[in-house]
Scaffold this active site. Structure first.
Site, PDB file in Angstrom:
ATOM      1  N   CYS A  59       0.888  -1.187   0.000  1.00  0.00           N
ATOM      2  CA  CYS A  59       0.000   0.000   0.000  1.00  0.00           C
ATOM      3  C   CYS A  59       0.913   1.220   0.000  1.00  0.00           C
ATOM      4  O   CYS A  59       1.059   1.903   1.011  1.00  0.00           O
ATOM      5  CB  CYS A  59      -0.904   0.009   1.217  1.00  0.00           C
ATOM      6  SG  CYS A  59      -1.837  -1.523   1.481  1.00  0.00           S
TER       7      CYS A  59
ATOM      8  N   ALA B 267       1.599   4.307  -1.856  1.00  0.00           N
ATOM      9  CA  ALA B 267       1.525   5.764  -2.083  1.00  0.00           C
ATOM     10  C   ALA B 267       1.502   6.532  -0.754  1.00  0.00           C
ATOM     11  O   ALA B 267       0.955   6.034   0.236  1.00  0.00           O
ATOM     12  CB  ALA B 267       0.278   6.096  -2.891  1.00  0.00           C
TER      13      ALA B 267
ATOM     14  N   LYS C 174       7.783   5.398   2.271  1.00  0.00           N
ATOM     15  CA  LYS C 174       8.372   4.160   2.782  1.00  0.00           C
ATOM     16  C   LYS C 174       8.994   3.343   1.652  1.00  0.00           C
ATOM     17  O   LYS C 174      10.019   2.682   1.846  1.00  0.00           O
ATOM     18  CB  LYS C 174       7.316   3.367   3.546  1.00  0.00           C
ATOM     19  CG  LYS C 174       6.788   4.117   4.772  1.00  0.00           C
ATOM     20  CD  LYS C 174       5.699   3.341   5.477  1.00  0.00           C
ATOM     21  CE  LYS C 174       5.109   4.173   6.600  1.00  0.00           C
ATOM     22  NZ  LYS C 174       4.345   5.340   6.096  1.00  0.00           N
TER      23      LYS C 174
ATOM     24  N   CYS D 253      -1.026   4.714  10.569  1.00  0.00           N
ATOM     25  CA  CYS D 253      -0.794   6.014  11.208  1.00  0.00           C
ATOM     26  C   CYS D 253      -2.025   6.388  12.026  1.00  0.00           C
ATOM     27  O   CYS D 253      -2.575   7.487  11.916  1.00  0.00           O
ATOM     28  CB  CYS D 253      -0.466   7.098  10.177  1.00  0.00           C
ATOM     29  SG  CYS D 253      -1.733   7.330   8.904  1.00  0.00           S
TER      30      CYS D 253
END
Length: 454
Positions: free
Chosen positions: A264, A266, A270, A387
């Site tokens: 994942c 975008a 990372k 997050c």
């Protein structure tokens, strides 16, 4: 003859009101609207700081401001939305911005009210604000501790109750209070080609006051200036990223020549960190569902001059149709989440999310994990991160995964790959950490590291 049109420059308070009204009515994202409005209305560089402060501050303190205003609004349900927002943003300036005199803030509000409404509305706005000025700000006094905390820190009551149930009242208080502080501006140094000291020197040459980050070995934080406008940024020396986010890639325990999946990916922070840690060896496959988001990843890869990144537009839940089983040495699932850990940067999120959203996201997160598992080699490492700070999206997702996948175990060596400061400060247990905003002044982040048995 061809004529050209130019956008009329508008008063900064008028632009602020338009932005806040769009956020309130359309649940638009504050950061995107702000950037668009600055360009569209040709906001001067002098006023950009004030515009940004009022927009974010008014959103951050919305419930608190409404509490302060409530005694002076007899029939709030009959007042137009834009008038309430005008009162809210003006009171924010009066109460929280010492550099804006009350008389100036009130004068500007009345002028905006005259332009947008009529004399009656302008008179009402003037009357309410003058009354608050004369009486002073009333203390917040609620009988219930959680309601008190909700009003004091401007967090929806349902969310306060939820977190108190998960973390306790005092931890939740610190968490909520920390999100009202300005976020630290940080960047990740591309240490595959430059040292932190070299980058700090280059930034200093461009009159940027920066220093080593306190949490991540890869980070620098800025005291004065803007990373984006430096040649150091443009030439790929660094990437804008929060320090807690940088720890996710370190948690993978990357070794050179490995093939790694960022499922994942975008906007690519990372992904590019993984590529840097691979030292231009191996490969990282970066996947995202949306083509325009994959374009953002490719732009970052090009800016950083990375040659070991492969991007793919695809639903991560269908990756088994594209790759053979046990293709990857390590997999990162930085899952789509409620984003409640980044409220400091996107304050509107706390009013836009609800418990149904969290439950739905937890289901998606579990599905993505289930889908990528067959792609991991035996002995490989799986890192799950978000997050956010809600246990339903974090701890509970991991627990369910482990219960249904006995071939996986918690990687208790995770703590050895993270900074010493994590010990005793973040919430750590059995191969996973929860960082809350008040722990290090960073975004809230959850990281769990799992290992596939051989």
């Amino acid at each position: 003859m061809k004529t050209t049109t130019t956008t009329k420059t508008r008063n900064v308070r008028e632009v602020t009101l338009d932005i806040l009204l769009q956020i309130e009515k359309n649940q638009a994202y504050s950061n995107l609207l702000l950037n668009s409005a600055i360009k569209h209305h040709q906001v001067s560089s002098i006023d950009v700081g004030l515009l940004t402060e009022i927009v974010y501050g008014t959103i951050q303190r919305k419930l608190t401001l409404d509490y302060y205003l409530s005694p002076y609004l007899k029939n709030p349900g009959k007042i137009e939305d834009w008038v309430v927002i005008l009162l809210r943003m003006t009171l924010y300036q009066m109460h929280y911005l010492t550099r804006v005199p009350d008389r100036a803030a009130i004068f500007e509000a009345v002028e905006v009210a005259k332009k947008r409404g009529h004399k009656g509305i302008a008179s009402m706005v003037n009357g309410v604000l003058r009354s608050v000025q004369r009486a002073g700000i009333r203390p917040i006094d609620c009988k219930d501790d959680m309601e008190q905390l909700s009003i004091e820190t401007s967090f929806p009551l349902w969310l306060v109750k939820r977190w108190v149930g998960q973390y306790g009242l005092e931890e939740t208080r610190q968490l909520c209070e920390a999100t009202l502080q300005h976020p630290i501006s940080s960047a990740r140094v591309n240490r595959s080609i430059h040292s932190v000291d070299e980058v700090l020197k280059k930034l200093a040459d461009e009159d940027i006051i920066a220093q080593r980050g306190e949490l991540s070995v890869d980070s620098v934080t800025i005291d004065k200036g803007n990373f984006i406008h430096t040649t150091a940024y443009q030439e790929g020396f660094l990437t804008i990223q929060d320090e807690s986010s940088m720890l996710v890639t370190r948690a993978l325990g990357i070794k050179e020549n490995e093939v790694i999946l960022d499922s994942c990916a975008a906007p690519g922070g990372k992904t590019t960190h993984i590529a840097e840690l691979l030292q231009n060896t191996g490969k990282v496959v970066a996947v995202d569902l949306h083509e325009h988001k994959v374009k953002l990843i490719n732009e970052q890869v090009a800016r950083l001059n990375l040659s070991n990144v492969e991007t793919l537009v695809m639903d991560s839940r269908k990756l088994l149709d594209h790759f053979k089983k046990e293709t990857f040495d390590r997999i990162l699932v930085d899952a789509p989440c409620s984003g409640l850990g980044v409220i400091r940067r996107k304050p509107d999120l706390k009013y836009q999310k609800n418990e149904k959203d969290i439950k739905a996201l937890a289901s998606i997160q579990s599905t993505i994990l289930e889908s990528v598992v067959p792609l991991l080699k035996k002995g490989g490492t799986l890192v799950y991160s978000t997050c956010t700070m809600d246990k339903e999206e974090n701890d509970e997702v991991v627990e369910r995964f482990l219960e249904s996948h006995p071939s996986f175990e918690r990687d208790r060596e995770l703590i050895e790959r993270l900074p010493n400061k994590i010990r005793g400060n973040a919430i750590y247990k059995d191969g996973q950490i929860q960082i809350l905003p008040h722990h290090f002044g960073t975004d809230g982040f959850f990281i769990a590291c799992l290992r596939k048995r051989v």
